[in-house]
Design a protein around this motif. Structure first.
Motif, short mmCIF file in Angstrom:
data_model
loop_
_atom_site.label_atom_id
_atom_site.label_comp_id
_atom_site.label_asym_id
_atom_site.label_seq_id
_atom_site.Cartn_x
_atom_site.Cartn_y
_atom_site.Cartn_z
N ARG A 193 0.83 -1.20 0.00
CA ARG A 193 0.00 0.00 0.00
C ARG A 193 0.87 1.25 0.00
O ARG A 193 0.57 2.22 -0.69
CB ARG A 193 -0.94 0.00 1.20
N TRP A 199 -5.17 1.58 -1.25
CA TRP A 199 -4.97 2.03 0.12
C TRP A 199 -6.10 1.56 1.01
O TRP A 199 -5.89 1.18 2.15
CB TRP A 199 -4.87 3.56 0.14
N ILE A 202 0.02 7.17 -2.64
CA ILE A 202 -0.87 6.02 -2.53
C ILE A 202 -1.89 6.01 -3.66
O ILE A 202 -2.07 7.00 -4.36
CB ILE A 202 -1.58 6.01 -1.16
N THR A 206 -5.88 4.11 -5.10
CA THR A 206 -7.14 3.46 -4.75
C THR A 206 -7.67 2.72 -5.97
O THR A 206 -7.34 3.06 -7.10
CB THR A 206 -8.18 4.48 -4.24
N VAL A 229 -8.24 9.54 2.30
CA VAL A 229 -7.41 8.61 3.07
C VAL A 229 -8.04 8.38 4.43
O VAL A 229 -8.41 9.31 5.12
CB VAL A 229 -5.99 9.20 3.24
#
Length: 65
Positions: free
Chosen positions: A20, A27, A53, A55, A63
């Motif tokens: 991650r 994430w 990061i 997704t 986040v």
């Protein structure tokens, strides 16, 4: 992080998988076999390094520390 980025990185105070942190997994859910999209940056604990990061798109890009 580029100078043009105006969003501060989220600070995360928990264990995070290396996949991650390196942007190789979503994430939010940890998915790796989906189309991953940039979701910002985080800092972990007291470390000042910023991690970019991603997704999978099934979740909000916000986040969750």
């Amino acid at each position: 992080m580029s100078a043009s980025n105006t969003v501060s990185p989220a600070r995360v105070d928990r264990s995070v998988s290396i996949a991650r942190l390196h942007g190789r997994a979503c994430w939010q859910c940890g998915a790796v076999a989906k189309d991953l999209k940039p979701a910002g940056t985080v800092k972990v604990g007291d470390d000042d390094r910023e991690w970019t990061i991603v997704t999978c798109g099934d979740h909000s890009t916000a986040v969750t520390p």
